[in-house]
Design a protein around this motif. Structure first.
Motif, PDB file in Angstrom:
ATOM      1  N   GLY A  79       4.329 -14.464  10.326  1.00  0.00           N
ATOM      2  CA  GLY A  79       4.889 -15.285  11.391  1.00  0.00           C
ATOM      3  C   GLY A  79       6.177 -14.665  11.907  1.00  0.00           C
ATOM      4  N   PRO A  80       6.737 -15.238  12.952  1.00  0.00           N
ATOM      5  CA  PRO A  80       7.995 -14.717  13.501  1.00  0.00           C
ATOM      6  C   PRO A  80       9.099 -14.700  12.447  1.00  0.00           C
ATOM      7  CG  PRO A  80       7.027 -16.341  14.980  1.00  0.00           C
ATOM      8  CD  PRO A  80       6.235 -16.389  13.704  1.00  0.00           C
ATOM      9  N   VAL A  81      10.013 -13.754  12.586  1.00  0.00           N
ATOM     10  CA  VAL A  81      11.154 -13.664  11.675  1.00  0.00           C
ATOM     11  C   VAL A  81      11.854 -15.019  11.625  1.00  0.00           C
ATOM     12  CG1 VAL A  81      13.442 -12.611  11.352  1.00  0.00           C
ATOM     13  CG2 VAL A  81      11.488 -11.181  11.995  1.00  0.00           C
ATOM     14  N   GLY A  82      12.111 -15.503  10.426  1.00  0.00           N
ATOM     15  CA  GLY A  82      12.810 -16.774  10.237  1.00  0.00           C
ATOM     16  C   GLY A  82      11.951 -18.008  10.435  1.00  0.00           C
ATOM     17  N   PRO A  93       1.150 -25.089   9.509  1.00  0.00           N
ATOM     18  CA  PRO A  93       0.784 -23.709   9.824  1.00  0.00           C
ATOM     19  C   PRO A  93       0.986 -23.306  11.285  1.00  0.00           C
ATOM     20  CG  PRO A  93      -1.178 -25.044   9.667  1.00  0.00           C
ATOM     21  CD  PRO A  93      -0.020 -25.933   9.290  1.00  0.00           C
ATOM     22  N   SER A  94       1.445 -24.221  12.118  1.00  0.00           N
ATOM     23  CA  SER A  94       1.681 -23.873  13.523  1.00  0.00           C
ATOM     24  C   SER A  94       2.645 -22.691  13.590  1.00  0.00           C
ATOM     25  CB  SER A  94       2.277 -25.053  14.277  1.00  0.00           C
ATOM     26  OG  SER A  94       1.382 -26.140  14.247  1.00  0.00           O
ATOM     27  N   GLY A  95       2.293 -21.706  14.368  1.00  0.00           N
ATOM     28  CA  GLY A  95       3.135 -20.522  14.506  1.00  0.00           C
ATOM     29  C   GLY A  95       2.769 -19.389  13.563  1.00  0.00           C
ATOM     30  N   VAL A  96       1.943 -19.665  12.545  1.00  0.00           N
ATOM     31  CA  VAL A  96       1.477 -18.599  11.653  1.00  0.00           C
ATOM     32  C   VAL A  96       0.416 -17.811  12.413  1.00  0.00           C
ATOM     33  CG1 VAL A  96       0.272 -18.084   9.492  1.00  0.00           C
ATOM     34  CG2 VAL A  96       2.011 -19.895   9.554  1.00  0.00           C
ATOM     35  N   LEU A  97       0.583 -16.504  12.478  1.00  0.00           N
ATOM     36  CA  LEU A  97      -0.343 -15.650  13.214  1.00  0.00           C
ATOM     37  C   LEU A  97      -1.497 -15.158  12.354  1.00  0.00           C
ATOM     38  CD1 LEU A  97       2.229 -13.462  15.173  1.00  0.00           C
ATOM     39  CD2 LEU A  97       1.210 -15.648  15.825  1.00  0.00           C
ATOM     40  N   ALA A 122      -9.198 -21.548   9.207  1.00  0.00           N
ATOM     41  CA  ALA A 122      -9.803 -21.737  10.536  1.00  0.00           C
ATOM     42  C   ALA A 122      -9.555 -23.158  11.032  1.00  0.00           C
ATOM     43  CB  ALA A 122     -11.301 -21.430  10.491  1.00  0.00           C
ATOM     44  N   GLN A 123      -9.710 -24.149  10.160  1.00  0.00           N
ATOM     45  CA  GLN A 123      -9.474 -25.540  10.549  1.00  0.00           C
ATOM     46  C   GLN A 123      -8.009 -25.761  10.926  1.00  0.00           C
ATOM     47  OE1 GLN A 123     -10.919 -27.717   7.159  1.00  0.00           O
ATOM     48  NE2 GLN A 123     -13.044 -27.132   7.556  1.00  0.00           N
ATOM     49  N   ALA A 124      -7.108 -24.979  10.328  1.00  0.00           N
ATOM     50  CA  ALA A 124      -5.684 -25.073  10.666  1.00  0.00           C
ATOM     51  C   ALA A 124      -5.353 -24.258  11.917  1.00  0.00           C
ATOM     52  CB  ALA A 124      -4.835 -24.587   9.487  1.00  0.00           C
ATOM     53  N   ASN A 125      -6.378 -23.634  12.493  1.00  0.00           N
ATOM     54  CA  ASN A 125      -6.248 -22.862  13.732  1.00  0.00           C
ATOM     55  C   ASN A 125      -5.326 -21.652  13.593  1.00  0.00           C
ATOM     56  OD1 ASN A 125      -7.459 -22.749  16.271  1.00  0.00           O
ATOM     57  ND2 ASN A 125      -5.573 -23.460  17.258  1.00  0.00           N
ATOM     58  N   ILE A 126      -5.332 -21.019  12.426  1.00  0.00           N
ATOM     59  CA  ILE A 126      -4.572 -19.788  12.215  1.00  0.00           C
ATOM     60  C   ILE A 126      -5.385 -18.659  12.848  1.00  0.00           C
ATOM     61  CG2 ILE A 126      -3.678 -18.189  10.483  1.00  0.00           C
ATOM     62  CD1 ILE A 126      -3.259 -20.737   8.684  1.00  0.00           C
ATOM     63  N   PRO A 127      -4.814 -17.915  13.797  1.00  0.00           N
ATOM     64  CA  PRO A 127      -5.595 -16.974  14.597  1.00  0.00           C
ATOM     65  C   PRO A 127      -6.348 -15.890  13.823  1.00  0.00           C
ATOM     66  CG  PRO A 127      -3.467 -17.346  15.617  1.00  0.00           C
ATOM     67  CD  PRO A 127      -3.438 -18.013  14.278  1.00  0.00           C
ATOM     68  N   GLN A 163      -7.949  -2.281  13.322  1.00  0.00           N
ATOM     69  CA  GLN A 163      -7.115  -2.891  14.354  1.00  0.00           C
ATOM     70  C   GLN A 163      -7.175  -4.407  14.194  1.00  0.00           C
ATOM     71  OE1 GLN A 163      -5.029  -1.608  16.779  1.00  0.00           O
ATOM     72  NE2 GLN A 163      -4.481  -3.741  17.125  1.00  0.00           N
ATOM     73  N   LEU A 164      -6.049  -5.009  13.824  1.00  0.00           N
ATOM     74  CA  LEU A 164      -5.994  -6.469  13.720  1.00  0.00           C
ATOM     75  C   LEU A 164      -5.852  -7.036  15.138  1.00  0.00           C
ATOM     76  CD1 LEU A 164      -3.703  -6.830  10.590  1.00  0.00           C
ATOM     77  CD2 LEU A 164      -6.204  -6.940  10.707  1.00  0.00           C
ATOM     78  N   PRO A 165      -6.660  -8.040  15.472  1.00  0.00           N
ATOM     79  CA  PRO A 165      -6.700  -8.552  16.850  1.00  0.00           C
ATOM     80  C   PRO A 165      -5.463  -9.355  17.227  1.00  0.00           C
ATOM     81  CG  PRO A 165      -8.129  -9.844  15.439  1.00  0.00           C
ATOM     82  CD  PRO A 165      -7.598  -8.721  14.594  1.00  0.00           C
ATOM     83  N   ASP A 166      -5.407  -9.696  18.532  1.00  0.00           N
ATOM     84  CA  ASP A 166      -4.357 -10.588  19.049  1.00  0.00           C
ATOM     85  C   ASP A 166      -4.350 -11.856  18.224  1.00  0.00           C
ATOM     86  OD1 ASP A 166      -3.571  -8.938  21.108  1.00  0.00           O
ATOM     87  OD2 ASP A 166      -4.870  -9.875  22.592  1.00  0.00           O
ATOM     88  N   PRO A 167      -3.227 -12.426  17.983  1.00  0.00           N
ATOM     89  CA  PRO A 167      -1.891 -12.063  18.411  1.00  0.00           C
ATOM     90  C   PRO A 167      -1.165 -11.135  17.441  1.00  0.00           C
ATOM     91  CG  PRO A 167      -1.806 -14.186  17.372  1.00  0.00           C
ATOM     92  CD  PRO A 167      -3.251 -13.743  17.335  1.00  0.00           C
ATOM     93  N   VAL A 168      -1.876 -10.620  16.424  1.00  0.00           N
ATOM     94  CA  VAL A 168      -1.231  -9.778  15.412  1.00  0.00           C
ATOM     95  C   VAL A 168      -0.975  -8.376  15.952  1.00  0.00           C
ATOM     96  CG1 VAL A 168      -1.435  -8.824  13.086  1.00  0.00           C
ATOM     97  CG2 VAL A 168      -2.236 -11.151  13.546  1.00  0.00           C
TER      98      VAL A 168
END
Length: 182
Positions: A79-82, A93-97, A122-127, A163-168
């Motif tokens: 996820g984003p720094v911090g 898990p919102s914001g976890v890529l 997947a149910q938590a919508n982690i990309p 190659q890890l897909p978007d958004p990674v």
């Protein structure tokens, strides 16, 4: 067992026990061996090199599964720094890529890492869910969650460029992983 009862149990568990709550069942996550930790560090360095704007957090508790009634501690959460600063032990898990699991050499976790956690993420919508499968010497990339399921899955043998897909958007050179293969 309720989520509240599980969280109370997990709070009082000894430091040597890592507990998760997957599909309504408490489970104990095995302690990582040296190769497991080395693979995690390899991935951490790759992520830092390619995406310095992201952190790979080890063992951050996440609310996962249908209606967030599960509790998982992925080997890594990207996820984003911090991103996790100031959050509780079990974060939304919102914001976890991406979540990462590195399979242990324990047959009991086979279904958990390959099926139950995959479905919870997947149910938590982690990309993206990256499974580093030490039993098959492969990286399995699950992506594009829709309606509680990942719709895309690719498998890559150690030594492949992955190659890890978007958004990674990270390219993994996996040649080094052959050194930790059985």
């Amino acid at each position: 067992m309720s989520v509240a009862n599980f969280e109370e149990l997990a709070r009082h568990a000894p430091e040597t026990a890592t507990l998760e709550f997957i599909n309504g069942k408490p489970t104990a996550k095995p302690l990582p061996d040296g190769d497991h930790v080395t693979i995690f560090m390899w991935l951490l360095r790759q992520c830092m090199r390619h995406r310095p704007d992201l952190d790979l957090h080890p063992e951050q508790g996440l609310k996962v599964g249908a209606y967030r009634n599960g509790r998982a501690r992925p080997d890594g959460s990207l996820g984003p720094v911090g991103h996790f600063a100031g959050l509780s032990e079990w974060a939304d898990p919102s914001g976890v890529l991406m979540t990462v699991e590195i399979t242990p050499h324990d047959s009991g976790t086979d279904r958990c890492d390959r099926v139950e956690k995959r479905d919870g993420y997947a149910q938590a919508n982690i990309p993206v869910y990256l499974l580093i499968d030490r039993d098959t010497n492969a990286l399995v990339v699950h992506s594009n969650p829709q309606h509680g399921r990942y719709t895309q899955t690719t498998s890559h043998p150690y030594r492949a460029t992955v190659q890890l897909p978007d958004p990674v958007n990270i390219t993994l050179e996996t040649e080094k992983l052959k050194d930790y293969a059985l």
